[in-house]
Structure formats: structure tokens, C-alpha cells
Design an enzyme around this catalytic site. Structure first.
Site, PDB file in Angstrom:
ATOM      1  N   TYR A   1      90.393  24.277   8.136  1.00 53.36           N
ATOM      2  CA  TYR A   1      89.728  25.063   9.180  1.00 53.36           C
ATOM      3  C   TYR A   1      88.362  24.435   9.418  1.00 53.36           C
ATOM      4  CZ  TYR A   1      87.545  29.192  11.396  1.00 53.36           C
ATOM      5  OH  TYR A   1      86.894  30.049  12.240  1.00 53.36           O
TER       6      TYR A   1
ATOM      7  N   ASP B   1      84.102  17.358   6.700  1.00 55.90           N
ATOM      8  CA  ASP B   1      83.622  18.717   6.950  1.00 55.90           C
ATOM      9  C   ASP B   1      83.234  19.331   5.602  1.00 55.90           C
ATOM     10  OD1 ASP B   1      84.992  21.758   8.506  1.00 55.90           O
ATOM     11  OD2 ASP B   1      83.139  21.332   7.411  1.00 55.90           O
TER      12      ASP B   1
ATOM     13  N   LYS C   1      76.900  27.120   5.818  1.00 61.93           N
ATOM     14  CA  LYS C   1      76.941  28.044   4.671  1.00 61.93           C
ATOM     15  C   LYS C   1      75.702  27.941   3.761  1.00 61.93           C
ATOM     16  CE  LYS C   1      81.974  28.306   4.841  1.00 61.93           C
ATOM     17  NZ  LYS C   1      82.306  29.717   5.129  1.00 61.93           N
TER      18      LYS C   1
HETATM   19  P1  KE4 Z   1      81.338  29.084  10.680  1.00 60.06           P
HETATM   20  O1  KE4 Z   1      81.406  28.875  12.171  1.00 60.06           O
HETATM   21  O2  KE4 Z   1      82.190  30.270  10.222  1.00 60.06           O
HETATM   22  O3  KE4 Z   1      79.884  29.154  10.163  1.00 60.06           O
HETATM   23  O4  KE4 Z   1      81.929  27.767   9.959  1.00 60.06           O
HETATM   24  C1  KE4 Z   1      83.219  27.344  10.289  1.00 60.06           C
HETATM   25  C2  KE4 Z   1      83.768  26.519   9.145  1.00 60.06           C
HETATM   26  C3  KE4 Z   1      83.814  25.142   9.271  1.00 60.06           C
HETATM   27  N1  KE4 Z   1      84.278  24.361   8.266  1.00 60.06           N
HETATM   28  C4  KE4 Z   1      84.694  24.912   7.102  1.00 60.06           C
HETATM   29  C5  KE4 Z   1      85.194  24.005   6.016  1.00 60.06           C
HETATM   30  C6  KE4 Z   1      84.662  26.319   6.915  1.00 60.06           C
HETATM   31  O5  KE4 Z   1      85.082  26.848   5.733  1.00 60.06           O
HETATM   32  C7  KE4 Z   1      84.194  27.140   7.950  1.00 60.06           C
HETATM   33  C8  KE4 Z   1      84.163  28.653   7.822  1.00 60.06           C
HETATM   34  N2  KE4 Z   1      84.857  29.214   6.700  1.00 60.06           N
HETATM   35  C9  KE4 Z   1      85.380  30.556   6.854  1.00 60.06           C
HETATM   36  C10 KE4 Z   1      85.937  31.023   5.513  1.00 60.06           C
HETATM   37  N3  KE4 Z   1      86.844  30.129   4.932  1.00 60.06           N
HETATM   38  C11 KE4 Z   1      84.361  31.505   7.375  1.00 60.06           C
HETATM   39  C12 KE4 Z   1      84.687  32.968   7.169  1.00 60.06           C
HETATM   40  C13 KE4 Z   1      85.015  33.657   8.458  1.00 60.06           C
HETATM   41  O6  KE4 Z   1      85.618  33.012   9.337  1.00 60.06           O
HETATM   42  O7  KE4 Z   1      84.660  34.857   8.566  1.00 60.06           O
END
Ligand code: KE4
Length: 441
Positions: free
Chosen positions: A154, A249, A277
């Protein structure tokens, strides 16, 4: 603890349930992000009021030991005083200017101390924006359209990335997302992770067409899946050979697996890195960066446009500076402690599952781990999908009942903070023993 989680959920209209009902009249599903809805594990999500150190406190007075840490950011535990004080100080100077500040350079310098592969970077307000921007930059620099990602990974919710994605997409069991034109999706190729043959076949089929390969170097969004021996090196070699940019990523793994994330751990030098994060210490913050010649193609220097009203926001910069400064100064203590604590938790759960006769595979890298309810080794999304999600749901609810809050999905990683020590590990393993007995029954 005021009441057990399950009892609380069975009582009529607990405060959290009241808040959930109210929220559902205002926010789709009552949430601002789908994974928070607990759809994969059942039960209403507790509404939190505050958190401190390793603990979360909900609207009904229940306390939980936090093993998801805001999906990664809270590596130093909740309400870490230096971070809180830094945010308070910045807020008094006004939360936002929309103009340049020294703090952006201060945080950028700290990032570059940790990530030598980053010569230039730009801040965003989320990991999604960071990944979306890195993809656009790679396409602009290479004048190619095709992007390769991996099933179960993701990279945020931008259109090109929501193809066979992990995290909430995998949690909800949806193939991708409605609303993405076929003309967009066709430029994204999703391959199985840890499969060098699939990679070679893709590049043989599209030898000079791939702008970028984007990968979670340690997958967290299908649950935790480490790279196979030599896999990241194979990725680096084949992308280099084909003039394709390698984007690591590290939104999740950055500053988590080591100060320099997975690329330090596995000694891989990408062309671009995305971060988020932990970078923002709990405030909205992402970043993308890498080789100076690539980053020089970004507006206002070059033709690739990218922008953001709150990019480099003073509060996020202050929180990030306080967080990274503490991690850098105390790295020699912090990372070995996180390794030791997380190993005790993951290995303890594995041992308890074995004793209870529950099929379980636990994957761990550093302070991120996932208990998969399957007897198979989990090396990609297909094997992760052999997990029994219903059993994970029962396990999750019982752990909640015993005051331990795991991420509410089989396809997510649990995260450990520096606030967790031996007493908390004992609490977790005592709860796990009960939860495994429940699922074994
Ligand atoms: P955000 O847009 O949620 O800040 O980041 C996206 C993203 C990009 N790359 C990786 C490897 C990520 O894990 C994420 C976001 N992770 C999820 C949980 N696995 C965020 C939680 C959510 O979507 O509420």
C-alpha cells in the site's frame, strides 16, 4: 479496568457506542480512515480520549496497551514530553505561515543524516502525497508511463497506487477501488512480492517502458512480510539495467527498522525514498527525496509540478525535529531495546500458539510484527491470504477484552514503542494466552 471490552460492547449505548452512532451521521462509517472502523474484526471501535506512554484511554474509562501506535508514528510512546513541548512552542508562533521557515531545513538535515541516499527532499502532509509525488516525478524524469508495484503493498490512496493494494483495501477484501479510470489503472502493473521471476518477465515484456518500481522494502500492509534473501538486490539490479527508478516506500519502515529504515538494514540505495509517519512525530507529515538530479526536475526548478498548502507545516516540523533528534541521540539504546522487546512479544505469542495447538506464523522485522493465523510460511500476499481472518478477529477481540489493542486487521503490522518494557510484555503474553485458548476452543 472499568469493564471488559466485550461486556462494554454488550451493554446498551456505552459512551463509545453513542459516539459511534453520532459519528455515523456525520462521517461515512463513522471514520476518517476505513481501517479504523473495525469492520474486519467486529465490535464497535472504542473512541479514545487520551493516550500516554504505552497506554490508550477510551471514553468509557477503559485502558489499552497500544500495539498499533497510530499505525506507526508513535515510536517514542504517546505524549512524549519533548515532542509535546516542541509542538506547544511552535503553536504559540502561529500554526501555519505558508512561507518558508528554517525548521524545514532543520528537519531536512536530520533526515539526510539518517538517509544518505537523499540529497534533496520535499515535505508533504501525508505518505499518500509523498508516494503520489514520487511516482509523478519518476514519470516526468523518465518520460515513461508504466509503474510496477506489488500485490498487498500500500502506497497511499492515489489513483495509480490503488491497484491490488494492501492495508485497508486488503482488509476490506476489495480488489482496488471504484472511481479509478481503466485508462489510469492500465499504467500500473501489480506483481507478486518476493518473486524475481515475475519481475524478470515484466521487464522482458516492457523493456524500456517502466518509469518506476515502488516497493515497501519490508511489507507492512499485507501484514509484515520481509524481503527474501537477495530480492531487494535483484530489484535494484534490474531497475538500474532498464533505466527504471527504484522508489523505496519507507513511510512505515523509515526510522522504525533503524534510523535509516530498511535501506540501511539491507544496504540498498534507491533513486527515491518516500517517508511519513514517524517523520512527523504524530502530526501530518510526509516527504519524498533522493538524487539531486532527479529532484531538480521538480517545480519551481523543473517541469514536474507538486505543491501543498501545509507542506513543511511549522507544527509538523517541530514534532519531527523533536522526534528525530531523540532517536538520533539515543539510537544505540533505542533500536536494540525495540528489537529485544518485539522479539519477546512475537516469539512469546508463537510459543503460546504452539502450546495451544493454534496454527500461527509470526513474521517480524525489528519492531514491527504480525501474527498470521495460518500454518503456511507467509512470503507474499497470496500466502498471507491463507490466514483465517475470522480467527484473527476472535483473537483481536479477546486481546481487546484483556486490554491489548492490536491493529484491527490481519493485513496490518503491529508496532512496538519505547514505552513498552518487561511489565507490558508480560501483560501482552498473559492476554495472548487467554486469546489463543479462546480461538483454540
Ligand atoms: P498516509 O497517506 O496514510 O499518511 O500514508 C500512506 C502510506 C504510504 N506508504 C505506506 C508504506 C503506508 O503504510 C501508508 C499508510 N499506512 C496505513 C496503515 N498501514 C495508514 C493507516 C490508514 O490508512 O488509516
Amino acid at each position: 479496568m472499568a469493564n471488559s471490552y466485550t461486556e462494554r460492547m454488550d451493554r446498551t449505548l456505552t459512551r463509545s457506542r453513542q459516539l459511534q452512532h453520532r459519528a455515523e451521521k456525520l462521517l461515512p462509517g463513522g471514520v476518517d480512515s476505513p481501517v479504523r472502523a473495525f469492520r474486519a474484526v467486529g465490535g464497535d471501535p472504542p473512541f479514545l480520549e487520551r493516550a500516554e506512554g504505552a497506554f490508550l484511554y477510551d471514553a468509557d474509562g477503559n485502558r489499552y496497551l497500544d500495539l498499533f501506535n497510530s499505525w506507526g508514528p508513535m515510536i517514542l510512546g504517546h505524549a512524549f514530553p519533548p515532542v509535546v513541548e516542541a509542538i506547544e512552542g511552535a503553536a504559540r508562533n502561529s500554526p501555519s505561515f505558508g512561507a518558508s521557515t528554517a525548521a524545514e531545513s532543520d528537519l531536512a538535515e536530520l533526515v539526510m543524516r539518517c538517509f544518505p541516499s537523499i540529497d534533496r527532499l520535499r515535505f508533504t502532509s501525508s505518505g499518500t502525497e509523498a508516494c503520489m509525488s514520487a511516482i509523478r516525478l519518476a514519470r516526468g524524469v523518465t518520460a515513461r508511463d508504466l509503474v510496477i508495484k506489488f500485490e498487498g503493498c500500500y502506497h497511499g490512496h492515489s489513483d495509480p497506487m490503488l491497484v491490488k493494494a494492501g492495508s485497508g483495501v486488503a482488509t476490506l477484501g476489495i480488489p482496488g477501488s471504484a472511481g479509478i479510470p481503466a485508462d489510469t489503472a492500465k499504467h500500473t502493473l501489480a506483481l507478486p512480492f518476493n518473486d524475481p521471476g515475475a519481475l524478470r518477465s515484466a521487464f522482458a515484456a516492457y523493456p524500456d517502458s517502466v518509469a518506476a518500481v515502488i516497493v515497501e522494502p519490508v511489507v507492512g500492509n499485507a501484514g509484515t512480510i520481509p524481503p527474501a534473501e537477495g530480492y531487494l538486490e535483484a530489484l535494484r539490479e534490474i531497475t538500474h539495467r532498464h533505466g527504471t527508478l527504484l522508489i523505496l516506500d519507507e513511510v512505515m519502515t523509515g526510522f522504525r527498522l533503524s534510523l535509516g529504515g530498511a535501506q540501511q538494514l539491507y544496504d540498498i540505495t534507491p533513486d527515491l525514498t518516500t517517508l511519513g509517519k514517524i517523520l512527523g512525530g504524530g502530526l501530518p507529515c510526509g516527504a519524498f527525496g533522493g538524487r539531486a538530479d532527479i529532484m531538480a526536475r521538480l517545480a519551481p526548478l523543473g517541469p514536474v509540478y507538486q505543491a501543498g498548502t501545509l507542506s513543511g507545516n511549522p507544527l509538523a516540523m517541530a514534532a519531527g525535529i523533536a522526534t528525530l533528534t531523540h532517536l538520533i541521540v539515543h539510537a544505540d539504546v533505542i533500536y536494540p531495546k525495540l528489537e529485544q522487546t518485539t522479539a519477546a512479544i512475537a516469539d512469546g505469542i508463537s510459543q503460546l500458539a504452539h502450546e495451544a495447538g493454534v496454527p500461527l506464523t509470526t513474521n517480524r522485522v525489528g519492531s514491527m510484527f504480525t501474527p498470521f493465523f495460518t500454518a503456511h510460511a507467509v512470503t507474499d500476499f497470496a500466502t498471507a491470504s491463507t490466514s483465517d481472518a475470522a480467527t484473527f478477529g476472535r483473537f483481536h477481540r479477546t486481546m481487546m477484552d484483556h486490554g491489548v489493542w492490536l491493529p484491527p486487521s490481519q493485513f496490518e503490522a503491529a508496532f512496538v514503542s519505547t514505552s513498552i518494557g518487561p511489565p507490558e510484555v508480560e501483560h501482552i503474553l498473559t492476554a495472548a494466552r487467554e486469546a489463543l485458548a479462546t480461538v483454540a476452543a
